[in-house]
Write an enzyme that holds these catalytic residues in place. Structure first.
Site, PDB file in Angstrom:
ATOM      1  N   ASP A   1     -10.403   4.657  10.522  1.00 33.49           N
ATOM      2  CA  ASP A   1      -9.764   3.536  11.204  1.00 33.49           C
ATOM      3  C   ASP A   1     -10.149   3.416  12.669  1.00 33.49           C
ATOM      4  O   ASP A   1      -9.287   3.255  13.537  1.00 33.49           O
ATOM      5  CB  ASP A   1      -8.232   3.591  11.021  1.00 33.49           C
ATOM      6  CG  ASP A   1      -7.807   3.207   9.616  1.00 33.49           C
ATOM      7  OD1 ASP A   1      -8.075   2.069   9.225  1.00 33.49           O
ATOM      8  OD2 ASP A   1      -7.242   4.059   8.906  1.00 33.49           O
TER       9      ASP A   1
ATOM     10  N   GLU B   1      -3.197  -3.023  -2.194  1.00 34.69           N
ATOM     11  CA  GLU B   1      -4.348  -2.411  -1.510  1.00 34.69           C
ATOM     12  C   GLU B   1      -4.694  -1.077  -2.158  1.00 34.69           C
ATOM     13  O   GLU B   1      -3.830  -0.232  -2.352  1.00 34.69           O
ATOM     14  CB  GLU B   1      -3.984  -2.201  -0.029  1.00 34.69           C
ATOM     15  CG  GLU B   1      -5.062  -1.481   0.773  1.00 34.69           C
ATOM     16  CD  GLU B   1      -4.660  -1.261   2.239  1.00 34.69           C
ATOM     17  OE1 GLU B   1      -3.473  -1.461   2.584  1.00 34.69           O
ATOM     18  OE2 GLU B   1      -5.537  -0.892   3.038  1.00 34.69           O
TER      19      GLU B   1
ATOM     20  N   TRP C   1       0.865  -1.194   0.000  1.00 34.76           N
ATOM     21  CA  TRP C   1       0.000   0.000   0.000  1.00 34.76           C
ATOM     22  C   TRP C   1       0.893   1.233   0.000  1.00 34.76           C
ATOM     23  O   TRP C   1       1.842   1.324   0.776  1.00 34.76           O
ATOM     24  CB  TRP C   1      -0.915   0.042   1.236  1.00 34.76           C
ATOM     25  CG  TRP C   1      -1.596   1.382   1.305  1.00 34.76           C
ATOM     26  CD1 TRP C   1      -2.612   1.827   0.509  1.00 34.76           C
ATOM     27  CD2 TRP C   1      -1.235   2.485   2.157  1.00 34.76           C
ATOM     28  NE1 TRP C   1      -2.911   3.132   0.826  1.00 34.76           N
ATOM     29  CE2 TRP C   1      -2.086   3.556   1.832  1.00 34.76           C
ATOM     30  CE3 TRP C   1      -0.281   2.665   3.162  1.00 34.76           C
ATOM     31  CZ2 TRP C   1      -2.018   4.806   2.474  1.00 34.76           C
ATOM     32  CZ3 TRP C   1      -0.209   3.905   3.804  1.00 34.76           C
ATOM     33  CH2 TRP C   1      -1.082   4.952   3.459  1.00 34.76           C
TER      34      TRP C   1
ATOM     35  N   HIS D   1     -11.669   2.214   2.564  1.00 33.38           N
ATOM     36  CA  HIS D   1     -11.080   2.867   1.398  1.00 33.38           C
ATOM     37  C   HIS D   1     -12.013   3.069   0.216  1.00 33.38           C
ATOM     38  O   HIS D   1     -11.574   3.114  -0.930  1.00 33.38           O
ATOM     39  CB  HIS D   1      -9.849   2.081   0.941  1.00 33.38           C
ATOM     40  CG  HIS D   1      -8.708   2.181   1.916  1.00 33.38           C
ATOM     41  ND1 HIS D   1      -7.451   1.731   1.631  1.00 33.38           N
ATOM     42  CD2 HIS D   1      -8.653   2.702   3.161  1.00 33.38           C
ATOM     43  CE1 HIS D   1      -6.653   1.951   2.671  1.00 33.38           C
ATOM     44  NE2 HIS D   1      -7.362   2.531   3.604  1.00 33.38           N
TER      45      HIS D   1
ATOM     46  N   ASP E   1      -9.640  -2.766   1.715  1.00 34.25           N
ATOM     47  CA  ASP E   1      -9.755  -2.222   3.065  1.00 34.25           C
ATOM     48  C   ASP E   1     -11.116  -1.538   3.096  1.00 34.25           C
ATOM     49  O   ASP E   1     -11.388  -0.658   2.266  1.00 34.25           O
ATOM     50  CB  ASP E   1      -8.607  -1.219   3.297  1.00 34.25           C
ATOM     51  CG  ASP E   1      -8.649  -0.541   4.650  1.00 34.25           C
ATOM     52  OD1 ASP E   1      -9.734  -0.078   5.053  1.00 34.25           O
ATOM     53  OD2 ASP E   1      -7.596  -0.438   5.305  1.00 34.25           O
TER      54      ASP E   1
ATOM     55  N   ASP F   1      -7.164  -3.768  10.588  1.00 30.12           N
ATOM     56  CA  ASP F   1      -6.369  -2.567  10.310  1.00 30.12           C
ATOM     57  C   ASP F   1      -7.073  -1.333  10.854  1.00 30.12           C
ATOM     58  O   ASP F   1      -7.937  -0.771  10.205  1.00 30.12           O
ATOM     59  CB  ASP F   1      -6.141  -2.421   8.793  1.00 30.12           C
ATOM     60  CG  ASP F   1      -5.347  -1.160   8.469  1.00 30.12           C
ATOM     61  OD1 ASP F   1      -4.718  -0.598   9.387  1.00 30.12           O
ATOM     62  OD2 ASP F   1      -5.357  -0.724   7.303  1.00 30.12           O
TER      63      ASP F   1
ATOM     64  N   HIS G   1      -8.543  -5.848   4.635  1.00 27.94           N
ATOM     65  CA  HIS G   1      -8.220  -5.085   5.830  1.00 27.94           C
ATOM     66  C   HIS G   1      -9.549  -4.738   6.454  1.00 27.94           C
ATOM     67  O   HIS G   1     -10.364  -4.038   5.838  1.00 27.94           O
ATOM     68  CB  HIS G   1      -7.445  -3.802   5.493  1.00 27.94           C
ATOM     69  CG  HIS G   1      -5.977  -4.000   5.486  1.00 27.94           C
ATOM     70  ND1 HIS G   1      -5.084  -2.978   5.270  1.00 27.94           N
ATOM     71  CD2 HIS G   1      -5.237  -5.109   5.712  1.00 27.94           C
ATOM     72  CE1 HIS G   1      -3.854  -3.459   5.341  1.00 27.94           C
ATOM     73  NE2 HIS G   1      -3.921  -4.743   5.604  1.00 27.94           N
TER      74      HIS G   1
ATOM     75  N   LYS H   1      -7.015   2.595  -2.536  1.00 31.87           N
ATOM     76  CA  LYS H   1      -7.512   3.638  -1.639  1.00 31.87           C
ATOM     77  C   LYS H   1      -8.170   4.745  -2.448  1.00 31.87           C
ATOM     78  O   LYS H   1      -7.777   5.003  -3.582  1.00 31.87           O
ATOM     79  CB  LYS H   1      -6.360   4.203  -0.811  1.00 31.87           C
ATOM     80  CG  LYS H   1      -6.815   5.093   0.323  1.00 31.87           C
ATOM     81  CD  LYS H   1      -5.794   5.201   1.418  1.00 31.87           C
ATOM     82  CE  LYS H   1      -6.321   6.099   2.505  1.00 31.87           C
ATOM     83  NZ  LYS H   1      -5.419   6.232   3.633  1.00 31.87           N
TER      84      LYS H   1
ATOM     85  N   ASP I   1     -12.087   7.491   6.108  1.00 27.00           N
ATOM     86  CA  ASP I   1     -11.190   6.389   6.433  1.00 27.00           C
ATOM     87  C   ASP I   1     -10.587   6.591   7.828  1.00 27.00           C
ATOM     88  O   ASP I   1      -9.388   6.753   7.985  1.00 27.00           O
ATOM     89  CB  ASP I   1     -10.090   6.351   5.363  1.00 27.00           C
ATOM     90  CG  ASP I   1      -9.033   5.299   5.643  1.00 27.00           C
ATOM     91  OD1 ASP I   1      -9.398   4.222   6.119  1.00 27.00           O
ATOM     92  OD2 ASP I   1      -7.849   5.576   5.373  1.00 27.00           O
TER      93      ASP I   1
HETATM   94  C1  RNT Z   1      -3.850   3.111   4.992  1.00 29.64           C
HETATM   95  C2  RNT Z   1      -3.965   1.659   4.719  1.00 29.64           C
HETATM   96  C3  RNT Z   1      -2.845   0.815   5.230  1.00 29.64           C
HETATM   97  C4  RNT Z   1      -2.385   1.203   6.609  1.00 29.64           C
HETATM   98  C5  RNT Z   1      -1.443   0.225   7.252  1.00 29.64           C
HETATM   99  C6  RNT Z   1      -0.731   0.816   8.410  1.00 29.64           C
HETATM  100  O1  RNT Z   1      -4.962   3.809   4.662  1.00 29.64           O
HETATM  101  O2  RNT Z   1      -5.166   1.184   5.224  1.00 29.64           O
HETATM  102  O3  RNT Z   1      -3.189  -0.510   5.151  1.00 29.64           O
HETATM  103  O4  RNT Z   1      -3.457   1.392   7.483  1.00 29.64           O
HETATM  104  O5  RNT Z   1      -0.611  -0.308   6.327  1.00 29.64           O
HETATM  105 ZN    ZN Z   2      -5.479  -0.907   5.161  1.00 27.35          ZN
END
Ligand code: RNT
Ligand code: ZN
Length: 416
Positions: free
Chosen positions: A294, A223, A182, A260, A257, A324, A284, A225, A292
């Site tokens: 998290d 990955e 990523w 994303h 993810d 994640d 993720h 985004k 996003d």
């Molecule tokens: C970031 C991505 C990525 C990170 C990690 C730390 O938006 O989700 O995967 O969160 O690699």
């Molecule tokens: Zn991620």
């Protein structure tokens, strides 16, 4: 408790669900636990800030500052989680001896030997992530897509080093290593060239994947985004780009993810779409709140829906699942534990769903009955099955696990 499980088991049996089998299945399914919740994505190889368009907000006391502290905290969290765990590391968590240092393009397996020992002692496999952020060689916000060849070369070499380390992890643990690429590359404002950076990124990943590796041991993924902080207008590794890359490069998995995508898009619907074409995919699992963000994973509707799609499509062995998220505003050990337990609940709940029966209702167009059943199932005694699963895994089922967190905070975290 046992009596309650016996009653629940009977109720589920009446609708064709074998809860004992559900428990046995879940015990064997690995879920990857991300090391970076423990220290707000800081790592051990730099002093600079977290970059790459991601942000951990909050300043709850007790953050892990050393490998020893991070491992100790992770151990506490692991002791409160049922199920099979894998360790998910970022390259920035390399552990150097006193006075030693290797830059990202020069890291070697030996810099992760302590992590391997940690994982082996706990029977865990290891997943890995090259770290394309929080480093002074990120030039103008770009790494693998940089127009500056020296910069791009540095990051390609980092990716190659990570392939070698991933293979080492797999060989040491005997469990394949999922290696996720990523990058946060992109632009704050409207670019004049959208394709150029993508062609460079494509070439860079191809060069990384050309590093010799055993495809049964190392499973690279990319990955996507949609945007990042300070990178609002254009992301090089967009959804179409990464999915296109994974689709056209054998052995490379797409990684989704669920933070994303645009807020009304759902990964639960994307999982079965990708499973039509990809033998294996990666996830993720996170919780986006408006963006996003998290946040810690909860046992909420979309989380449950994602788990259902994996289970009912018989894809537990085709989907590599990793958590994640990184919340720095609450006790980090608790954040790890709540998120991991939530995903375990989602999987177990999906395994306790009469999936064949529900599909049959759909295929015979009994949509009224389907709706009724899906609603009634929500109040089935799932908590009793969860309690039995936790009991068999040797962890506390109810909220009393939090006593351990309070004690640990008092005795360990508050002294940091
Ligand atoms: C970031 C991505 C990525 C990170 C990690 C730390 O938006 O989700 O995967 O969160 O690699
Ligand atoms: Zn991620």
């Amino acid at each position: 408790m046992m009596e309650r499980y016996a009653l629940a088991k009977e109720m589920y049996a009446k609708i064709g669900v074998d809860t004992d089998a559900a428990i046995e299945t879940l015990k064997k399914i690995p879920v990857s636990l991300h090391c970076w919740q423990g220290d707000d994505v800081t790592g051990f190889d730099h002093d600079g800030p977290l970059t790459g368009g991601i942000q951990a907000t909050g300043d709850y006391p007790g953050k892990a500052r050393t490998p020893e502290e991070l491992m100790q905290d992770m151990d506490k969290a692991l002791s409160l989680m049922p199920g099979t765990k894998k360790l998910n590391l970022h390259a920035s968590y390399a552990i150097f001896e006193e006075g030693e240092f290797a830059d990202r393009d020069a890291i070697e397996p030996k810099h992760f030997a302590k992590w391997v020992a940690f994982a082996k002692e706990r029977n865990m496999g290891i997943d890995f992530n090259p770290t394309f952020f929080s480093h002074d060689k990120v030039k103008d916000g770009l790494t693998l897509s940089s127009p500056d060849e020296e910069t791009r070369r540095f990051w390609i070499n980092h990716g190659k080093a990570c392939i070698r380390i991933s293979e080492y992890f797999a060989k040491e643990t005997g469990i394949p290593c999922v290696m996720n690429i990523w990058i946060g590359d992109g632009y704050k404002d409207i670019p004049a060239d959208r394709m150029g950076p993508r062609m460079r990124y494509k070439d860079s990943i191809e060069q990384i994947l050309a590093e010799p590796h055993d495809k049964n041991l190392v499973k690279p993924c990319v990955e996507s985004k949609v945007f990042g902080i300070g990178v609002e207008s254009y992301t090089v590794g967009s959804a179409e780009f990464t999915l296109g890359f994974a689709s056209s490069h054998e052995g490379c998995l797409p990684l989704m993810d669920n933070g994303h995508y645009h807020p009304t898009e759902v990964v639960s619907d994307k999982i079965p779409a990708l499973l039509c074409y990809h033998p294996e995919i990666a996830l993720h699992i996170t919780r986006p709140v408006r963006w996003d963000s998290d946040h810690v994973v909860l046992f909420d509707d979309e989380t449950r829906e994602m788990a259902k799609e994996i289970v009912r499509n018989d894809a537990l062995n085709r989907v590599h699942m990793a958590l994640d998220y990184f919340d720095a505003s609450i006790n980090r050990v608790s954040a790890w534990t709540v998120g991991f337990r939530s995903w375990q609940k989602a999987l177990l709940s999906a395994l306790c769903t009469p999936n064949a029966k529900l599909k049959e209702l759909q295929d015979t167009n009994q949509m009224t009955k389907l709706m009724m059943m899906q609603e009634e199932l929500k109040l089935y005694p799932f908590g009793d099955v969860w309690a039995e699963y936790c009991r068999q895994c040797g962890v506390v089922a109810d909220m009393s696990w939090f006593d351990e967190i309070v004690k640990y905070e008092e005795e360990v975290l508050s002294k940091r």
